[in-house]
Design a protein around this motif. Structure first.
Motif, mmCIF file in Angstrom:
data_model
loop_
_atom_site.group_PDB
_atom_site.id
_atom_site.type_symbol
_atom_site.label_atom_id
_atom_site.label_comp_id
_atom_site.label_asym_id
_atom_site.label_seq_id
_atom_site.Cartn_x
_atom_site.Cartn_y
_atom_site.Cartn_z
ATOM 1 N N GLN A 198 11.672 0.640 -8.700
ATOM 2 C CA GLN A 198 11.432 1.056 -10.072
ATOM 3 C C GLN A 198 10.547 2.295 -10.169
ATOM 4 N N SER A 199 9.769 2.567 -9.122
ATOM 5 C CA SER A 199 8.815 3.685 -9.165
ATOM 6 C C SER A 199 9.292 4.922 -8.428
ATOM 7 N N VAL A 200 10.393 4.828 -7.693
ATOM 8 C CA VAL A 200 10.798 5.968 -6.876
ATOM 9 C C VAL A 200 11.212 7.137 -7.769
ATOM 10 N N SER A 201 10.612 8.291 -7.501
ATOM 11 C CA SER A 201 10.923 9.475 -8.302
ATOM 12 C C SER A 201 11.558 10.584 -7.476
ATOM 13 N N ARG A 202 11.413 10.515 -6.141
ATOM 14 C CA ARG A 202 12.099 11.492 -5.279
ATOM 15 C C ARG A 202 12.810 10.755 -4.150
ATOM 16 N N LEU A 203 14.078 11.072 -3.940
ATOM 17 C CA LEU A 203 14.872 10.450 -2.888
ATOM 18 C C LEU A 203 15.583 11.543 -2.103
ATOM 19 N N THR A 204 15.410 11.537 -0.799
ATOM 20 C CA THR A 204 15.998 12.551 0.077
ATOM 21 C C THR A 204 16.846 11.874 1.138
ATOM 22 N N LEU A 205 18.104 12.324 1.272
ATOM 23 C CA LEU A 205 19.026 11.775 2.266
ATOM 24 C C LEU A 205 19.536 12.905 3.163
ATOM 25 N N ARG A 206 19.549 12.637 4.476
ATOM 26 C CA ARG A 206 20.057 13.621 5.438
ATOM 27 C C ARG A 206 20.748 12.878 6.581
ATOM 28 N N ASN A 207 21.950 13.318 6.936
ATOM 29 C CA ASN A 207 22.714 12.735 8.047
ATOM 30 C C ASN A 207 23.063 11.262 7.835
ATOM 31 N N PHE B 137 10.793 8.702 -1.145
ATOM 32 C CA PHE B 137 11.514 7.995 -0.088
ATOM 33 C C PHE B 137 12.501 8.953 0.564
ATOM 34 N N GLY B 138 12.434 9.065 1.896
ATOM 35 C CA GLY B 138 13.349 9.938 2.625
ATOM 36 C C GLY B 138 13.952 9.234 3.823
ATOM 37 N N LEU B 139 15.259 9.411 4.025
ATOM 38 C CA LEU B 139 15.961 8.804 5.146
ATOM 39 C C LEU B 139 16.783 9.867 5.871
ATOM 40 N N THR B 140 16.601 9.938 7.185
ATOM 41 C CA THR B 140 17.415 10.817 8.022
ATOM 42 C C THR B 140 17.990 9.970 9.144
ATOM 43 N N GLY B 141 19.290 9.746 9.108
ATOM 44 C CA GLY B 141 19.940 8.913 10.103
ATOM 45 C C GLY B 141 21.120 8.179 9.493
ATOM 46 N N LYS B 142 22.027 7.679 10.325
ATOM 47 C CA LYS B 142 23.279 7.103 9.838
ATOM 48 C C LYS B 142 23.069 5.758 9.149
ATOM 49 N N LEU B 143 23.878 5.567 8.088
ATOM 50 C CA LEU B 143 23.850 4.335 7.296
ATOM 51 C C LEU B 143 25.275 4.004 6.870
ATOM 52 N N LYS B 144 25.607 2.711 6.914
ATOM 53 C CA LYS B 144 26.868 2.295 6.300
ATOM 54 C C LYS B 144 26.658 2.078 4.812
ATOM 55 N N ASN B 145 25.502 1.480 4.489
ATOM 56 C CA ASN B 145 25.134 1.233 3.096
ATOM 57 C C ASN B 145 23.632 1.379 2.945
ATOM 58 N N SER C 261 0.807 -1.230 0.000
ATOM 59 C CA SER C 261 0.000 0.000 0.000
ATOM 60 C C SER C 261 0.835 1.274 0.000
ATOM 61 N N LEU C 262 2.015 1.273 0.633
ATOM 62 C CA LEU C 262 2.787 2.511 0.781
ATOM 63 C C LEU C 262 3.272 3.064 -0.551
ATOM 64 N N ARG C 263 3.110 4.382 -0.696
ATOM 65 C CA ARG C 263 3.642 5.092 -1.867
ATOM 66 C C ARG C 263 4.630 6.188 -1.462
ATOM 67 N N SER C 264 4.598 6.572 -0.193
ATOM 68 C CA SER C 264 5.507 7.610 0.305
ATOM 69 C C SER C 264 5.959 7.221 1.707
ATOM 70 N N LEU C 265 7.282 7.209 1.919
ATOM 71 C CA LEU C 265 7.833 6.787 3.203
ATOM 72 C C LEU C 265 8.989 7.700 3.589
ATOM 73 N N SER C 266 8.934 8.222 4.818
ATOM 74 C CA SER C 266 10.007 9.064 5.336
ATOM 75 C C SER C 266 10.321 8.620 6.756
ATOM 76 N N ILE C 267 11.612 8.357 7.023
ATOM 77 C CA ILE C 267 12.055 7.868 8.323
ATOM 78 C C ILE C 267 13.105 8.826 8.877
ATOM 79 N N HIS C 268 12.873 9.330 10.087
ATOM 80 C CA HIS C 268 13.801 10.264 10.739
ATOM 81 C C HIS C 268 14.261 9.662 12.057
ATOM 82 N N ILE C 269 15.557 9.528 12.237
ATOM 83 C CA ILE C 269 16.124 9.117 13.519
ATOM 84 C C ILE C 269 16.556 10.381 14.259
ATOM 85 N N LEU C 270 15.995 10.605 15.451
ATOM 86 C CA LEU C 270 16.203 11.881 16.139
ATOM 87 C C LEU C 270 17.240 11.820 17.251
ATOM 88 N N ASP C 271 17.610 10.625 17.679
ATOM 89 C CA ASP C 271 18.510 10.556 18.833
ATOM 90 C C ASP C 271 19.605 9.511 18.613
#
Length: 765
Positions: A624-633, A607-615, A573-583
């Motif tokens: 295949q459908s993602v048209s916007r990607l946002t990366l922070r921290n 798709f948006g991700l805020t938080g540390k990642l190694k990969n 069902s999801l078409r938009s997902l944003s995950i923020h790690i605050l602490d």
């Protein structure tokens, strides 16, 4: 005629091209922009008339055209008039008689079309068809126009962009969107109409009110000429007389014969709307249309999808003007022409659809007011004695100083919009909670910090917008079983285009356990704060209609496993997902656990991700459908982001602060095929940005901010062939801007270079 030389010359040049294909031109735009004038001037150009075209007429199709009548008229103009002229020249006056002309009236449409087609088959012709309203009208006409190899041309004018696209479906065709007049050209036309010459300028007082009138005309030639004619007819050329016209333009459209033509042209666009769209044009936008019952259910589509198709049709018909278009081509903000607004207000009152109270007016009342909009001060409202007991929709402007005295009487409301109002207290909020039929409630950008426990009384509520408020909790929310859209959070726009946004840390809504599970039809949940309530995350997994989810995490370790399990259950069902790690902890990479999602949300477009990642999660390559990607921290390295370069439908990519840690970011040859918008924001270690030849071939806007000047520079801008705008924002570094300005001077399509320093815009090139 003003402002028409350049488009006329372009049209003539197109008509005279040597291409032997039948070529189509669609001139598209709002009513009154001069589409017919432009088409006529092109056809009647001496250069075109002196060429070897056999015929060059313009035919009016109109909103209510009859195909038989149109074909009969075309036969008379193209064939019989020419034959009759030849017969007269030869002295054979009886060769064509009235009987010959009448005979065509009895023929079937198919016979008439075949006669036209045979006549034009071996000729190089120009046909101009003015005012085509529908695709079906074009489909019925085009059968009479042969696709010969004689270099023929067909010009159509239309208000509907969808019609233009159908007519001009081949690469050699051309769609020309006729622009509004510039401020300078509008002024020239205005003064020419009133004073006979653009050189004769009014005094300072008249110039001031002229600016006000021209702003309302919005570059629409028909409006400028009509209002200019009205002012020219006035015996007193005074500021007071002109100001009266400006202030009462709506009533002037209703009663003044000079403006009748302008009103008729604009009203045609309204009259052409199918019934289900008329109420939507008179009303506000998508979620409110649904709440007010303007949207009809269709099998297989959600109400939101249907409402969005309505909006797209308004844009296609040129009734709504896009102001800000998002990365995916979606219109985010819009407006209607000021003169069209007057028509809408007029129609609203005429059809007893809405009533208004504005500064300097009293409430225009009918027996039963259904839609009420207040744009006035409290003093005027206290004088209002009209019955409001039947009002279903109430909008209160941010400029209103006080909630009106009759507010408690609005007990039958379905829609309540108080966006921007700064005078809301707990008494008003308690009153709102007694409006039991309410479906749409907007308290966005208000001063509220708490909602009353009686919020649960609103059992029919479908949309709650409390963005840009201080509300942190929803008491009684477990009773909101009909809620579809819960919109929370406070985003700051850092650029005028809103391409760069910042979510305030204090944003988000804390939801108690056992609340979400009762919201079975929820589609949008943005933004929710999760601390230590893993039960809330398990409840989210039950929301099988959830399309948009923005989650802000605190205490990740407690909740992360529950969230990953929920994510797997929402994959379809999801078409938009944003995950923020605050602490985050200093050495942790909590987002890495996304790699373990059993059923990743492969259908998401945002798709948006805020938080540390190694990969990045390995399933990123399958989006295949993602048209916007946002990366922070995220702290990613070059090797980790390689996968992004091959995402087939990525249109918008944003690297925010600390999202990338290497000192060089390279966009490789042949990669980022569809990327249109790129944001690079304050990457701490960056010394070099490079675009290789053939990289990002469709990039149109590049938005940049640096903490310091990249010592190795920005390379390869000339390789971005479609680049239209470079935007620097935040703290502008002059040396960086100067180097870019010098570079783009040799660009094949020199882009605009601007600086947006906290919304103060400077144009550099």
């Amino acid at each position: 005629m003003v402002g028409i030389d350049e488009p006329r010359d372009a049209l003539v040049s197109w008509l005279m091209e040597n291409d032997t294909q039948l070529c189509m031109l669609a001139i598209v735009g709002f009513g009154g922009l001069g589409k017919t004038t432009l088409a006529r001037m092109g056809c009647e150009s001496p250069m075109v008339k002196g060429a070897d075209f056999h015929c060059c007429p313009l035919f009016i199709v109109s909103q209510t055209f009859n195909i038989r009548t149109l074909f009969q008229h075309m036969i008379r103009e193209l064939i019989q008039r020419q034959h009759k002229a030849m017969a007269i020249a030869r002295g054979k006056h009886g060769h064509f008689t009235d009987e010959n002309l009448e005979r065509t009236d009895k023929r079937e449409v198919a016979v008439l079309a075949e006669k036209l087609r045979r006549y034009l088959q071996d000729k190089r012709y120009i046909i101009a068809l003015d005012d085509i309203w529908t695709i079906s009208a074009w489909e019925s006409i085009k059968c009479a126009l042969p696709y010969n190899k004689m270099g023929s041309r067909v010009i159509i004018t239309t208000r509907n962009e969808d019609v233009a696209k159908i007519c001009c479906s081949h690469p050699h065709d051309w769609i020309y969107k006729i622009p509004r007049l510039s401020d300078a050209t509008s002024r020239e036309l205005f003064y020419k109409r009133i004073f006979g010459s653009a050189d004769k300028l009014p005094n300072d007082e008249l110039e001031e009110v002229s600016n006000c009138i021209l702003k309302k005309c919005g570059g629409l030639p028909l409006a400028i000429l009509s209002i200019g004619s009205l002012l020219a007819s006035k015996t007193n050329t005074t500021k007071q007389e002109w100001q009266k016209v400006c202030d009462n333009l709506g009533s002037e459209l209703e009663t003044n014969h000079t403006l009748e033509g302008a009103k008729q042209v604009l009203t045609l666009s309204y009259d052409d709307l199918p019934y289900h769209l008329r109420a939507c044009l008179l009303g506000p936008l998508v979620r409110r249309w649904i709440a007010e019952g303007f949207v009809s259910q269709r099998h297989g589509l959600s109400m939101e999808q249907i409402a969005e198709s309505y909006f797209e049709e308004f844009v296609a018909r040129s009734l709504v003007q896009p102001v800000r278009i998002d990365w995916n081509g979606k219109v985010r903000t819009c407006r209607v022409h000021d003169i069209m607004l007057e028509v809408i207000v007029s129609k609203s009152l005429e059809e007893n659809f809405a009533s208004f109270l504005c500064e300097g007016s009293t409430l225009v009342s009918h027996d039963k007011i259904r839609q009420l909009s207040i744009h006035s001060t409290h003093k005027l409202m206290q004088k209002t004695r009209a019955s409001v007991s039947h009002v279903r929709s109430f909008t209160m402007s941010a400029s209103v100083e006080e909630v009106p005295f009759f507010f408690p009487q609005l007990r039958l409301l379905r829609v309540l919009d108080m966006q921007g109002c700064s005078y809301l207290d707990m008494n008003v909020l308690e009153c709102i909670c007694n409006v039991f039929q309410l479906k749409y409630l907007s308290l966005r950008k208000t001063n509220i910090s708490k909602l009353p426990p009686k919020l649960g009384n609103l059992k029919h509520l479908e949309a709650l917008d409390i963005r840009a408020t201080l509300v942190k909790k929803l008491p009684g929310a477990n009773k909101l079983s009909c809620i579809k859209h819960m919109l929370v959070g406070h985003k700051m726009h850092l650029t005028r285009t809103a391409s760069v946004k910042y979510l305030k840390p204090c944003s988000g809504l804390e939801i108690a356990p056992l609340v979400i599970k009762n919201m079975a039809v929820l589609q949008s949940l943005s933004h929710i704060v999760v601390k230590e309530q893993s039960l809330v995350l398990r409840e989210i997994s039950m929301l099988q209609k959830l399309r948009k989810l923005n989650v802000l995490f605190r205490n990740v370790e407690v909740n992360w496993k529950a969230f990953v399990n929920s994510l797997g259950k929402l994959a379809s069902s999801l078409r938009s997902l944003s995950i923020h790690i605050l602490d985050e902890k200093e050495h942790s990479s909590p987002l890495d656990i996304l790699a373990s999602v059993d059923s990743p949300p492969l259908l998401i477009s945002n798709f948006g991700l805020t938080g540390k990642l190694k990969n990045l999660p390995p399933w990123i390559s399958s989006l295949q459908s993602v048209s916007r990607l946002t990366l922070r921290n995220t702290g990613l390295h070059a090797e980790a982001i390689k996968v992004l370069a091959d995402l087939p439908n990525l249109l918008c990519l944003k690297f925010y602060h600390k999202s990338y840690t290497d000192d060089c970011i390279i966009f490789p040859h042949g990669k980022y095929a569809k990327l249109s918008i790129l944001v690079i924001n304050d990457l701490e270690n960056i010394n070099k940005v490079r675009f290789e030849e053939g990289a990002a071939p469709n990039l149109e806007r590049l938005t940049l901010s640096f903490l310091r000047e990249p010592k190795d520079g920005i390379f390869g801008l000339n390789n971005l062939k479609k680049l239209k705008e470079m935007e620097f924002f935040g703290k502008i570094i002059p040396s960086v801007v100067n180097k870019v300005v010098a570079c783009v001077k040799t660009h094949p399509n020199p882009p605009r270079v601007i600086g947006d320093e906290w919304n103060r815009v400077t144009e550099y090139a």
